[in-house]
Structure formats: C-alpha cells, structure tokens
Design an enzyme around this catalytic site. Structure first.
Site: not given
Length: 387
Positions: A54, A57
């Site tokens: 993501h 992340d």
C-alpha cells in the site's frame, strides 16, 4: 522432495504482512515497526519472488515530498540489490479517519475526490516500480445501518471511480489492470461487493471491463461461508483472475489471516490443485498476519511456512492427478462426461431424440452410483501422505 522456494515459484508478500506489528482492537503492538527495505532483503533470502505494498506501507501518511523520495529511493535500492519484483500495488483507503465512511463511496464528496487523487498518485509510483496489477480493496465502502447509505447511489459512485481510474491509466498508456478484492464484512458491518460473484457482476457494468478483474482472498470468501476453490474456478472461467491472496481461515469468524495452509487444509489442497492445473501464471501472493505471539524469528518462520505449505500441496496434488487409481476413479465418476457438451448436436436434435426424454430410464439413472466417496478418499490419502 525439495520444498525450498525459489523466485521461479513466483511467491510474493505484502509489506503489511511481515510488517504487521500485532496491534488489534484489543491490544497494542507486540513487535517494532519493520523497515520495508529489511522486509525485501529477508523475504528474498527466504526465496520469495517479490513484494507488494500500500502507499502508506512504503511512505508514511503525511510525508513531505523530500521524505517521500527518500523512502522510495531506499526501497528501490533494496529491490535492485536483491532482484525482487513489485508485481502489484494498492492504496490504503481505510486507515486514516478521513475514510471512516469509505473512500470511493463516502457520502462526503470531498473525501471521494481526495481518495481518487491519492489512488492516482500511487498508481504512478506502482507503474514506475514495475507493477502490472493494481488491487482495490474497499474495506470502508459499506454501512452499519440501512438509512446511512443508498447502495444504488454508492454503486454509481464506485462505478464512476473505477471508470475514472480506467480512463487515467488508458490516457497515460500504462500497462496496468485493476483487481477488485471482495470481502463481506470487517471493518464495516457490511461491505459493498462482498464476494467474488458480486465483483464479477459489477465489473460487467464498467466502461472498460477488460481492465478489471478480481483479487479473491481465501479468508474473505470463507468468512461468507463460501467454497473458495469454486469462486476461483468461476473467476478463471470468466477470465478475471488477475491476482490472488493466499492465507488461512478456520470457518465463519473474524478475518484471521493465518499463514497459508493453517486453516481449511482440504480447501487449500483443492485450491492449489486448481491453480496448477489451470496454468495460472500470476504471483502466488500471501496476505497473512504472523500471530502477535511471535517475535521476528516467528515472523520469518511464518512467511517461510506459507511458501513451504504451498509447495507441499502442489506436490501432493500432482501425485494425486498422476495416480493410476485416481485416473480410474475419475472415469468412474464420469468427469469425462461433464466435459462433453450436453447437446453438441444442437437443440433440434435434442428435441428429436426420444432417448433423451420419452424412453429415458429415470429409475436406472437414479440407481447408478457416482463413486464420489472412493475418489474423495483417494484425495484424502494423498493429502495426508498415505499414498
């Protein structure tokens, strides 16, 4: 048999999997944050093919442009040093409180516009890093009460969002497809597009349906009480299995995200059998959470276990299919007849065929055994290592 994974097996992991700190609704983190570059290095050492992420992340939410570039640079260096790939990326549209009522279907129009811009920005990065699939999980797209969301309007807004994203990647000339990830509930009480079937039906309404497929997850379909291999078979049949998330789940409960093979082992066996026989060419992507009881040694043991379990099941499934007794049992169960068209000679011939109805002996047909139990026990013998 050697169950040591190699990049040729195309095993991938989300940064959020091994990087999960163990925080849940009832307890704080049990592990420190893990540097994405360290995740890349350790997964490479275990034999993985690549990683996924993501946006948040890799780049903490709210980072400045300078900080963003620094995070990306360190990540690229780790990829270059290990040869690891980034086949897929996605957007975090669920963690920040701004997405409390969803992203693409939030009642607040400004939030919807922000969600699209956030997604588009990460699409650019995903393509730069080599991704060919972009996953969309609408974890906050849903409701807890009937009056809070007009589902027809929400589906219109979701269609609008995906059509705009499809327009963007087409205009940019990106070689990128989208994979919608269904889930029935959690974190919302009820989530839109809850199953593979819902997602497949939705895709047919989009302006560029060829750009969209599904990213089914083992646990998500099983949370709805569904047969995961059957859902994958339908996605393959539709030509829409663009990506897959592998993990473990034990029945209808919260999303456990166990390591692959640690939940419903029979379903895992039939899933691997299906993927390998179908020639699925995409990554075998693990979306799991190492239990919060584990330290970092346990994290890497859990990741290694995902890959090892897949390879064991692949070996067992291949042995099952190659077994001469299984071949005989498949014939006895009439699998060859199922593969044959019911009326290959056409409707007129079917209607003219008296044996198809007028003289068909229904009692004799009803009395014929299907031999499914013998076939299934052979599968169990192979799964349990008894053959």
């Amino acid at each position: 048999m050697n169950y040591q994974p190699t990049p040729e097996d195309r095993f991938t992991f989300g940064l959020w999997t091994v990087g999960w700190q163990g925080r849940d609704p009832f307890g704080d983190a049990t592990r420190q944050a893990l540097d994405p570059a360290e995740s890349v290095r350790r997964l490479s050492e275990l034999g993985a093919y690549g990683v996924t992420f993501h946006d948040d992340d890799l780049i903490p939410f709210g980072s400045s442009d300078t900080e963003r570039e620094s995070h990306i640079k360190r990540f690229r260096q780790a990829l270059d040093a290990t040869g690891m790939k980034v086949p897929m990326a996605t957007t975090n549209l669920f963690t920040h409180p701004v997405f409390k009522d969803g992203a693409f279907t939030a009642n607040d129009r400004d939030v919807r516009r922000y969600a699209l811009r956030k997604t588009i920005r990460n699409i650019d990065l995903a393509v730069e890093l080599g991704a060919s699939v972009y996953v969309a999980w609408g974890g906050r797209e849903g409701a807890e009460s009937g009056a809070a969301k007009d589902v027809r309007d929400a589906l219109d807004r979701m269609k609008e969002a995906f059509d705009l994203l499809g327009e963007y990647v087409t205009e940019q000339g990106y070689d990128l497809k989208f994979a919608i990830e269904p889930k029935p509930n959690e974190p919302r009480g009820d989530i839109l597009l809850p199953t593979v079937g819902h997602a497949l039906a939705f895709i047919e309404r989009l302006e560029r349906p060829e750009l969209y497929g599904v990213n089914p997850e083992v646990g998500h379909e099983q949370m709805a009480g569904l047969n995961f291999p059957h859902g994958i078979a339908q996605a393959l049949w539709a030509g829409k299995l663009f990506h897959i998330d592998l993990n473990g789940q034990s029945g209808i409960k919260y999303d456990q995200d166990l390591r692959f093979g640690a939940g419903d082992l029979r379903a895992a066996f039939w899933l691997v059998d299906l993927l390998e026989r179908a020639g699925y060419a995409g990554p075998r992507h693990f979306d799991f959470k190492p239990p919060r009881t584990e330290d970092f040694d346990g994290v890497w043991a859990s990741a290694a276990g995902c890959m090892r379990n897949y390879l064991i099941l692949k070996d067992r499934a291949a042995a099952f299919r190659a077994d001469p007794q299984v071949q005989e049992a498949l014939a006895a169960a009439r699998l060859d007849e199922l593969a044959r068209p019911t009326a290959e000679d056409g409707l007129a011939a079917l209607l003219a065929d008296r044996s198809a109805y007028d003289t068909f002996d229904v009692d004799a047909a009803a009395a014929r055994g299907m031999a499914f139990e013998h076939l299934d026990q052979l599968a169990m013998d192979h799964l349990l290592g008894a053959r």
